[in-house]
Design an enzyme around this catalytic site. Structure first.
Site, PDB file in Angstrom:
ATOM      1  N   HIS A   1      -3.728  -4.757   0.012  1.00  0.00           N
ATOM      2  CA  HIS A   1      -3.276  -5.316   1.288  1.00  0.00           C
ATOM      3  C   HIS A   1      -3.218  -6.841   1.168  1.00  0.00           C
ATOM      4  O   HIS A   1      -4.200  -7.527   1.436  1.00  0.00           O
ATOM      5  CB  HIS A   1      -4.210  -4.880   2.411  1.00  0.00           C
ATOM      6  CG  HIS A   1      -3.978  -3.459   2.811  1.00  0.00           C
ATOM      7  ND1 HIS A   1      -2.983  -3.091   3.676  1.00  0.00           N
ATOM      8  CD2 HIS A   1      -4.563  -2.314   2.413  1.00  0.00           C
ATOM      9  CE1 HIS A   1      -2.980  -1.782   3.807  1.00  0.00           C
ATOM     10  NE2 HIS A   1      -3.931  -1.271   3.057  1.00  0.00           N
TER      11      HIS A   1
ATOM     12  N   CYS B   1       0.843  -1.209   0.000  1.00  0.00           N
ATOM     13  CA  CYS B   1       0.000   0.000   0.000  1.00  0.00           C
ATOM     14  C   CYS B   1       0.875   1.254   0.000  1.00  0.00           C
ATOM     15  O   CYS B   1       1.620   1.468  -0.950  1.00  0.00           O
ATOM     16  CB  CYS B   1      -0.995  -0.050   1.159  1.00  0.00           C
ATOM     17  SG  CYS B   1      -2.340   1.140   0.976  1.00  0.00           S
TER      18      CYS B   1
ATOM     19  N   GLU C   1      -1.948  -8.895   3.076  1.00  0.00           N
ATOM     20  CA  GLU C   1      -2.186  -9.532   4.377  1.00  0.00           C
ATOM     21  C   GLU C   1      -3.669  -9.604   4.715  1.00  0.00           C
ATOM     22  O   GLU C   1      -4.056 -10.261   5.680  1.00  0.00           O
ATOM     23  CB  GLU C   1      -1.402  -8.786   5.472  1.00  0.00           C
ATOM     24  CG  GLU C   1      -1.971  -7.441   5.919  1.00  0.00           C
ATOM     25  CD  GLU C   1      -1.729  -6.292   4.930  1.00  0.00           C
ATOM     26  OE1 GLU C   1      -1.247  -6.559   3.812  1.00  0.00           O
ATOM     27  OE2 GLU C   1      -2.045  -5.146   5.280  1.00  0.00           O
TER      28      GLU C   1
END
Lengths: 260, 196
Positions: free
Chosen positions: B174, B80, B176
């Site tokens: 993102h 990001c 994750e």
């Protein structure tokens, strides 16, 4: 293309999910982390959980449960309830939440929106608001707080505008009239809100059938919709799986994240 | 050892959860010394480009990071804002950035699309199968060298969703928080499945 999001919402009491109808008659569903894991495995797009007794009990959000959920869920995860200060926000983010939802607290102290947006970025601050049809209000809707018990005299659309100006990165709009009725989202409310809201808008309150999701996504500009009862309420004659809902929406021409 | 840069307002804990879930061990980096012995470096990102650059300066970590990534060729992934600051400049608060990749970072046009972009978007990669990833961004990168673009997605127009040059990787999304697709990408990066 950006897809429409299905967001599973949990009300949490003491680490467990409960389900109410119009903010009353809560029944026990199961441990929060377990339900979160199940829905993650079913490829839900996002999760929101509200610690619904934190404010009343004058305590902070249930950090242990936030941590437990964050360890097993790898989709965005919003938490709300008992958030009063920047430190509360920081603690919840550090525990693994992506976004913080502010509601009654933000009505009492709108600056918390601005402070949160400055400190952590607008994308971390979700303004959740409970509104009720009130013909005497300019927009026809009034903001309620404290578990939809207390009328504020605030016009819903004015409040959304203000919240957005203060830096809310997303708005979650819950219809008190529709909440728990399983009769569909308040489409009129969403159409009003999309005129004033420029940030992503989440529809909440009333989903009971897959058709309700289709309607809110095809007839309004809502980018996301909250579902809860449909997924897991023991009161429903039948629950729906995330896959069933997505298959249906794809058939209806609604762009959702396909699952593997 | 995998190193995750932990700066205030970043979401390093979420990245740590994902890495742990993959069965790998990682350490947080809070100062330049912590970078020693890095096998892989991840720079998570939340918040603004300026705040991120300020944090890296406050941690006094930029020189050590450039040594590890640009000279010692340690595999690096910026997520990001952690990807955006790899470029020369970000329009966000007019911020000079690291300049590891030529190009600049510009804002989506709020007259055309809702800003921020928030949600799952389909990313098409140059060398792996397309999939959905979770985005939260108001700004996006415009690399000067087309070959630095690794993946693209569609919002206002087609935009660069992922970059790679040698050992430097960046994801605007993102990873994750992008479900199994994100974990798979992180896993490939950390297990050396993405040749540098």
């Amino acid at each position: 293309m950006l897809t429409k999001r299905l967001i599973a919402c949990f009300d949490i009491v003491g680490g467990n999910v409960t389900k109410a109808v119009q903010f009353q008659d809560n029944i026990h569903v199961g441990p929060a982390a377990q339900l979160a894991q199940t829905l993650y495995d079913a490829q839900i797009d996002e999760l929101i959980f509200y610690d619904i007794t934190a404010s009343n009990e004058r305590r902070g959000i249930d950090i242990a449960t936030v941590k437990e959920v964050a360890k097993c869920v790898f989709v965005p995860f919003t938490v709300g309830g008992g958030i009063k200060t920047l430190d509360d926000m920081y603690e919840a983010l550090k525990a693994g939440a992506e976004k913080i939802s502010v509601d009654s607290m933000a009505v009492r102290n709108p600056q918390i929106i601005e402070q949160g947006a400055k400190a952590f970025g607008s994308q971390c601050v979700v303004l959740s608001t409970q509104v009720k049809r009130t013909p005497t209000m300019p927009s026809g809707y009034e903001v309620y707080i404290d578990g939809a018990r207390l009328a504020t005299g605030l016009d819903a659309m004015e409040w959304l505008k203000q919240g957005q100006e203060l830096g809310a990165g997303e708005i979650c709009l819950n219809s008190i009239d529709c909440d728990g009725t399983l009769a569909g989202y308040d489409l009129e409310l969403m159409k009003l809100a999309e005129q004033v809201v420029r940030v992503p808008l989440i529809a909440s309150g009333g989903a009971g059938k897959p058709e309700h999701l289709r309607d809110v996504f095809t007839q309004t500009q809502a980018q996301a919709a909250i579902i809860s009862s449909m997924l897991y309420s023991p009161r429903m004659a039948r629950n729906y799986s995330v896959h069933e809902l997505k298959d249906y929406l794809l058939q209806q021409g609604v762009n959702v994240r396909r699952y593997a | 050892m995998i190193k995750i840069i932990d700066y205030k307002a970043g979401n390093a804990p979420s990245v740590m959860h994902a890495v742990t879930h993959l069965g790998l061990a990682a350490q947080f980096v809070r100062c330049a010394q912590d970078l020693a012995g890095a096998s892989h470096i991840i720079l998570p990102g939340v918040g603004s480009a300026r705040a991120t650059m300020d944090s890296l300066r406050e941690m006094n970590i930029i020189a050590a990071l450039e040594q590890a990534v640009l000279r010692d060729n340690t595999p690096f992934l910026g997520i990001c804002v952690g990807m955006q600051i790899l470029f020369d400049h970000s329009e966000e608060e007019d911020t000079p950035c690291l300049g590891w990749l030529p190009g600049r970072v510009v804002k989506f046009n709020a007259a055309q699309v809702r800003v921020p972009q928030m949600g799952w978007n389909n990313v098409r990669f140059t060398d792996r199968s397309s999939d959905y990833f979770y985005f939260v961004n108001s700004f996006y990168a415009k690399p000067q060298c087309q070959t630095d673009t690794w993946g693209t997605a569609q919002y206002q127009d087609e935009f660069t969703a992922a970059v790679r040059r040698d050992n430097v990787f960046g994801a605007q999304f993102h990873a994750e928080k992008s479900g199994e697709a994100g974990l798979a990408l992180l896993g490939d990066f950390l297990k050396g499945e993405l040749p540098c």
